[in-house]
Scaffold this motif. Sequence first.
Motif, mmCIF file in Angstrom:
data_model
loop_
_atom_site.group_PDB
_atom_site.id
_atom_site.type_symbol
_atom_site.label_atom_id
_atom_site.label_comp_id
_atom_site.label_asym_id
_atom_site.label_seq_id
_atom_site.Cartn_x
_atom_site.Cartn_y
_atom_site.Cartn_z
ATOM 1 N N GLU A 19 -0.467 1.924 -0.582
ATOM 2 C CA GLU A 19 0.702 2.164 -1.429
ATOM 3 C C GLU A 19 1.670 2.988 -0.584
ATOM 4 O O GLU A 19 1.389 4.130 -0.252
ATOM 5 N N ASP A 22 7.605 4.329 -2.805
ATOM 6 C CA ASP A 22 7.798 4.830 -4.174
ATOM 7 C C ASP A 22 8.964 4.178 -4.906
ATOM 8 O O ASP A 22 9.097 4.312 -6.113
ATOM 9 N N GLU A 44 3.535 2.845 -10.920
ATOM 10 C CA GLU A 44 4.460 3.859 -11.451
ATOM 11 C C GLU A 44 3.715 5.143 -11.786
ATOM 12 O O GLU A 44 4.152 6.244 -11.415
ATOM 13 N N SER A 46 0.812 6.103 -10.612
ATOM 14 C CA SER A 46 0.287 6.665 -9.372
ATOM 15 C C SER A 46 1.345 7.492 -8.629
ATOM 16 O O SER A 46 1.091 8.628 -8.219
ATOM 17 N N TRP A 47 2.533 6.910 -8.455
ATOM 18 C CA TRP A 47 3.599 7.635 -7.765
ATOM 19 C C TRP A 47 4.042 8.866 -8.556
ATOM 20 O O TRP A 47 4.305 9.924 -7.975
ATOM 21 N N ASP A 48 4.113 8.759 -9.882
ATOM 22 C CA ASP A 48 4.510 9.912 -10.688
ATOM 23 C C ASP A 48 3.491 11.047 -10.577
ATOM 24 O O ASP A 48 3.860 12.220 -10.508
ATOM 25 N N TYR A 50 1.531 11.561 -7.988
ATOM 26 C CA TYR A 50 1.566 12.032 -6.604
ATOM 27 C C TYR A 50 2.816 12.867 -6.313
ATOM 28 O O TYR A 50 2.731 13.951 -5.731
ATOM 29 N N LEU A 51 3.965 12.372 -6.743
ATOM 30 C CA LEU A 51 5.229 13.031 -6.403
ATOM 31 C C LEU A 51 5.715 14.001 -7.467
ATOM 32 O O LEU A 51 6.545 14.864 -7.181
ATOM 33 N N ARG A 56 10.023 9.813 -8.350
ATOM 34 C CA ARG A 56 9.832 8.475 -7.801
ATOM 35 C C ARG A 56 11.178 7.773 -7.683
ATOM 36 O O ARG A 56 11.958 7.718 -8.605
ATOM 37 N N VAL A 61 12.579 12.043 -1.730
ATOM 38 C CA VAL A 61 11.184 11.755 -1.396
ATOM 39 C C VAL A 61 11.033 11.665 0.120
ATOM 40 O O VAL A 61 11.746 10.915 0.791
ATOM 41 N N ALA A 66 6.007 8.914 1.397
ATOM 42 C CA ALA A 66 6.220 7.475 1.192
ATOM 43 C C ALA A 66 6.581 6.854 2.539
ATOM 44 O O ALA A 66 7.753 6.753 2.897
#
Length: 147
Positions: A19, A22, A44, A46-48, A50-51, A56, A61, A66
């Motif tokens: 992945e 983002d 979505e 996963s990125w939310d 993580y970040l 995202r 970012v 990413a």
Amino acid sequence: MARDGGGPGLCFQYLGVPELDDRLEPRSMRDYVDTPLWNRPAAEVSWDCYLGERRRGTVDVSPYAAPARAEDLSGLPPACVSACQYDPLRDEDIAYAQALSHADVPTELVLYPGVIHGGQVPESSVSNRILADMVAALRRGLAGQAR
């Protein structure tokens, strides 16, 4: 980050259906919104996670978070990138492998046709092949013999 921060030295990257972006813009991310195991809504979330929510896809970012955002991939260690045909991550994985190659990073791209994210079908021939390919790539890469 290791390259830019002076270490540690890395000898190989194994990127199994990674992945990387983002922004969630590739066509495969738009096409596979309801595939089993991994799909756009899962990406979505996963990125939310993580970040942090509402980051995202924003300009702040980091390419360290990413990698698809990185402008300079030169000097990275050899890589093996795998992608699956029916995976929302497919297009970003292929694009990243191409970007690594354009940066003169020795890169192997393995595309698994007819397979969903990661080929996760227990005890299937394709799952066994993906596992064997991963082990072989890791052995080559860690021995300094990446293709």
